[in-house]
Design a protein around this motif. Structure first.
Motif, mmCIF file in Angstrom:
data_model
loop_
_atom_site.group_PDB
_atom_site.id
_atom_site.type_symbol
_atom_site.label_atom_id
_atom_site.label_comp_id
_atom_site.label_asym_id
_atom_site.label_seq_id
_atom_site.Cartn_x
_atom_site.Cartn_y
_atom_site.Cartn_z
ATOM 1 N N ARG A 254 0.895 -1.297 -0.062
ATOM 2 C CA ARG A 254 0.017 0.175 -0.051
ATOM 3 C C ARG A 254 0.991 1.246 0.028
ATOM 4 O O ARG A 254 2.102 1.407 0.703
ATOM 5 N N LEU A 255 0.628 2.324 -0.904
ATOM 6 C CA LEU A 255 1.475 3.524 -0.933
ATOM 7 C C LEU A 255 0.697 4.661 -0.313
ATOM 8 O O LEU A 255 -0.535 4.636 -0.611
ATOM 9 N N ILE A 256 1.205 5.146 0.428
ATOM 10 C CA ILE A 256 0.568 6.476 1.190
ATOM 11 C C ILE A 256 1.408 7.845 0.773
ATOM 12 O O ILE A 256 2.656 7.859 0.992
ATOM 13 N N ALA A 257 0.847 8.668 0.094
ATOM 14 C CA ALA A 257 1.311 9.788 -0.518
ATOM 15 C C ALA A 257 1.752 10.657 0.756
ATOM 16 O O ALA A 257 0.950 10.884 1.648
ATOM 17 N N LEU A 258 3.096 11.194 0.666
ATOM 18 C CA LEU A 258 3.338 11.961 1.874
ATOM 19 C C LEU A 258 3.639 13.614 1.397
ATOM 20 O O LEU A 258 3.752 13.820 0.005
ATOM 21 N N PRO A 259 3.741 14.554 2.136
ATOM 22 C CA PRO A 259 3.933 15.962 1.957
ATOM 23 C C PRO A 259 5.503 15.981 1.452
ATOM 24 O O PRO A 259 6.039 16.934 2.072
ATOM 25 N N LEU A 260 6.069 15.261 0.702
ATOM 26 C CA LEU A 260 7.674 15.138 0.393
ATOM 27 C C LEU A 260 7.712 15.079 -1.069
ATOM 28 O O LEU A 260 7.064 14.289 -1.632
ATOM 29 N N ARG A 261 8.616 15.885 -1.634
ATOM 30 C CA ARG A 261 8.636 15.900 -3.047
ATOM 31 C C ARG A 261 10.245 15.604 -3.307
ATOM 32 O O ARG A 261 11.237 15.800 -2.766
ATOM 33 N N ARG A 262 10.282 14.818 -4.504
ATOM 34 C CA ARG A 262 11.609 14.675 -5.198
ATOM 35 C C ARG A 262 11.703 15.465 -6.586
ATOM 36 O O ARG A 262 10.726 15.084 -7.220
ATOM 37 N N ARG A 263 12.732 16.428 -6.753
ATOM 38 C CA ARG A 263 12.697 17.167 -8.108
ATOM 39 C C ARG A 263 14.032 16.602 -8.802
ATOM 40 O O ARG A 263 15.365 16.309 -8.209
ATOM 41 N N THR A 264 13.990 16.350 -9.961
ATOM 42 C CA THR A 264 14.971 15.867 -10.679
ATOM 43 C C THR A 264 15.467 16.981 -11.846
ATOM 44 O O THR A 264 14.141 17.726 -12.361
ATOM 45 N N ARG A 265 16.489 17.254 -11.858
ATOM 46 C CA ARG A 265 17.080 18.255 -13.091
ATOM 47 C C ARG A 265 17.973 17.434 -13.842
ATOM 48 O O ARG A 265 18.858 16.757 -13.773
ATOM 49 N N ILE A 266 17.936 18.167 -15.161
ATOM 50 C CA ILE A 266 19.022 17.761 -16.394
ATOM 51 C C ILE A 266 20.236 18.955 -15.987
ATOM 52 O O ILE A 266 19.765 20.208 -16.110
ATOM 53 N N ALA A 267 21.305 18.491 -15.789
ATOM 54 C CA ALA A 267 22.658 19.175 -15.540
ATOM 55 C C ALA A 267 23.731 19.351 -16.582
ATOM 56 O O ALA A 267 23.662 18.112 -17.503
ATOM 57 N N PHE A 268 24.146 20.116 -16.783
ATOM 58 C CA PHE A 268 25.469 20.145 -17.895
ATOM 59 C C PHE A 268 26.451 21.371 -17.557
ATOM 60 O O PHE A 268 26.155 22.113 -16.762
ATOM 61 N N ARG A 269 27.443 21.432 -18.110
ATOM 62 C CA ARG A 269 28.448 22.428 -17.843
ATOM 63 C C ARG A 269 28.049 23.641 -18.442
ATOM 64 O O ARG A 269 27.355 24.017 -19.122
ATOM 65 N N ARG A 270 28.288 24.845 -17.467
ATOM 66 C CA ARG A 270 27.758 25.815 -17.836
ATOM 67 C C ARG A 270 28.465 26.647 -19.026
ATOM 68 O O ARG A 270 29.335 26.454 -19.408
ATOM 69 N N GLY A 271 27.369 26.928 -19.840
ATOM 70 C CA GLY A 271 27.750 27.482 -21.271
ATOM 71 C C GLY A 271 27.442 26.548 -22.213
ATOM 72 O O GLY A 271 27.772 26.776 -23.357
#
Length: 303
Positions: A254-271
């Motif tokens: 059973r899955l219980i939704a929590l008030p907790l978030r995971r954020r994913t980003r695409i990263a690269f070298r600046r420029g």
């Protein structure tokens, strides 16, 4: 003329703190790093570092050069991206680093679509723990990489890296279907299935439980979410599972939704954001957002 490779070592020293750490990150000897930094000082014509025993600090001139070095390295990335756009468009290698769940759920549609639209692209994927992505980008072992963080463990992209948002997920408390446990606070007395120490998933669980005044009692350790959900379904404990890994849980979970978030980003070298190969990947996700497609089956561990 200042040597760009030595400027990178100077930035590494600022980020890592010691010559020994720079040597380890670059697979050099400490002596070789010291020699290269000394050569950079000769090129600059002024002392950049103050050495006291094993301690090294930046002089005022070193701080000035450090700021300029970051701009120079970003400008070189921008130049490379601009030339690539004129020369070939989306072509050549694009080395992507991602955590296992993303490799199994988010990337396959992108690889198929990009392969069809840009057959000259050489798409290469490597499973990489998000904690190791920044170093792999700086050391040019990756061109883009996926990073993630959580509400209880926020993370910032370093100044020498850029990023764009990819996904924002709910985090669930996974409990055995017959369990009376219905919240993170109520899980204080439950056995837990935790990821390996040193991983972000482990740290997030510890912090989330600490916010409710307890330390999780660990029964099992597993980094693969399929294994985690199987253990939960077998009544072996509870665990935190992000939405991307919880799309198809066993019927005994059973899955219980929590008030907790995971954020994913695409990263690269600046420029490098305008490099045609990277732009092609970013454009795919802008045109076909992850939220509209949904995740795949629960699979893999994300550290």
């Amino acid at each position: 003329m200042l040597d760009v490779r030595r400027l990178r070592l100077l930035c590494d020293l600022d980020r890592l703190g010691t010559i020994a750490a720079v040597a380890q990150a670059r697979s050099y000897t400490a002596s070789a790093v010291s020699q290269q930094l000394s050569a950079l000082e000769r090129e600059a014509g002024i002392a950049l570092l103050e050495r006291t025993g094993r301690r090294v600090t930046f002089t005022a001139a070193g701080q000035v050069l450090l700021r300029q070095a970051s701009r120079v390295l970003a400008a070189l990335e921008e130049t490379d991206a601009a030339l690539a756009a004129v020369r070939t468009g989306p072509a050549g290698p694009l080395r992507i680093g991602a955590f296992p769940t993303a490799v199994r759920t988010l990337l396959p549609p992108a690889l198929v679509a990009l392969g069809r639209a840009h057959p000259a692209l050489e798409l290469m994927v490597t499973e990489v723990d998000p904690a190791h992505v920044p170093a792999a980008l700086r050391e040019r072992r990756l061109d883009v990489g996926l990073l993630n963080d959580y509400d209880v463990a926020p993370g910032d992209v370093d100044d020498d890296l850029g990023s764009v948002p990819l996904l924002d997920e709910t985090v669930f408390l996974a409990v055995p279907a017959g369990s009376g446990c219905d919240s993170l606070a109520a899980a204080a007395g439950q056995p837990w299935i935790l990821a390996s120490e040193g991983t972000l998933c482990h740290e997030v669980t510890v912090r989330a439980c600490a916010a409710h005044g307890y330390t999780p009692r660990v029964r099992h350790r597993a980094d693969d979410f399929v294994t985690v959900l199987a253990l939960v379904g077998a009544g072996q404990g509870v665990s935190l599972v992000p939405e991307l890994a919880a799309a198809a849980p066993p019927a005994t979970v059973r899955l219980i939704a929590l008030p907790l978030r995971r954020r994913t980003r695409i990263a690269f070298r600046r420029g490098a954001a305008n490099h045609p190969a990277i732009t092609a990947l970013l454009d795919f996700f802008r045109a076909d957002p992850v939220e509209h497609r949904g995740g795949g089956p629960a699979d893999g561990g994300d550290g």
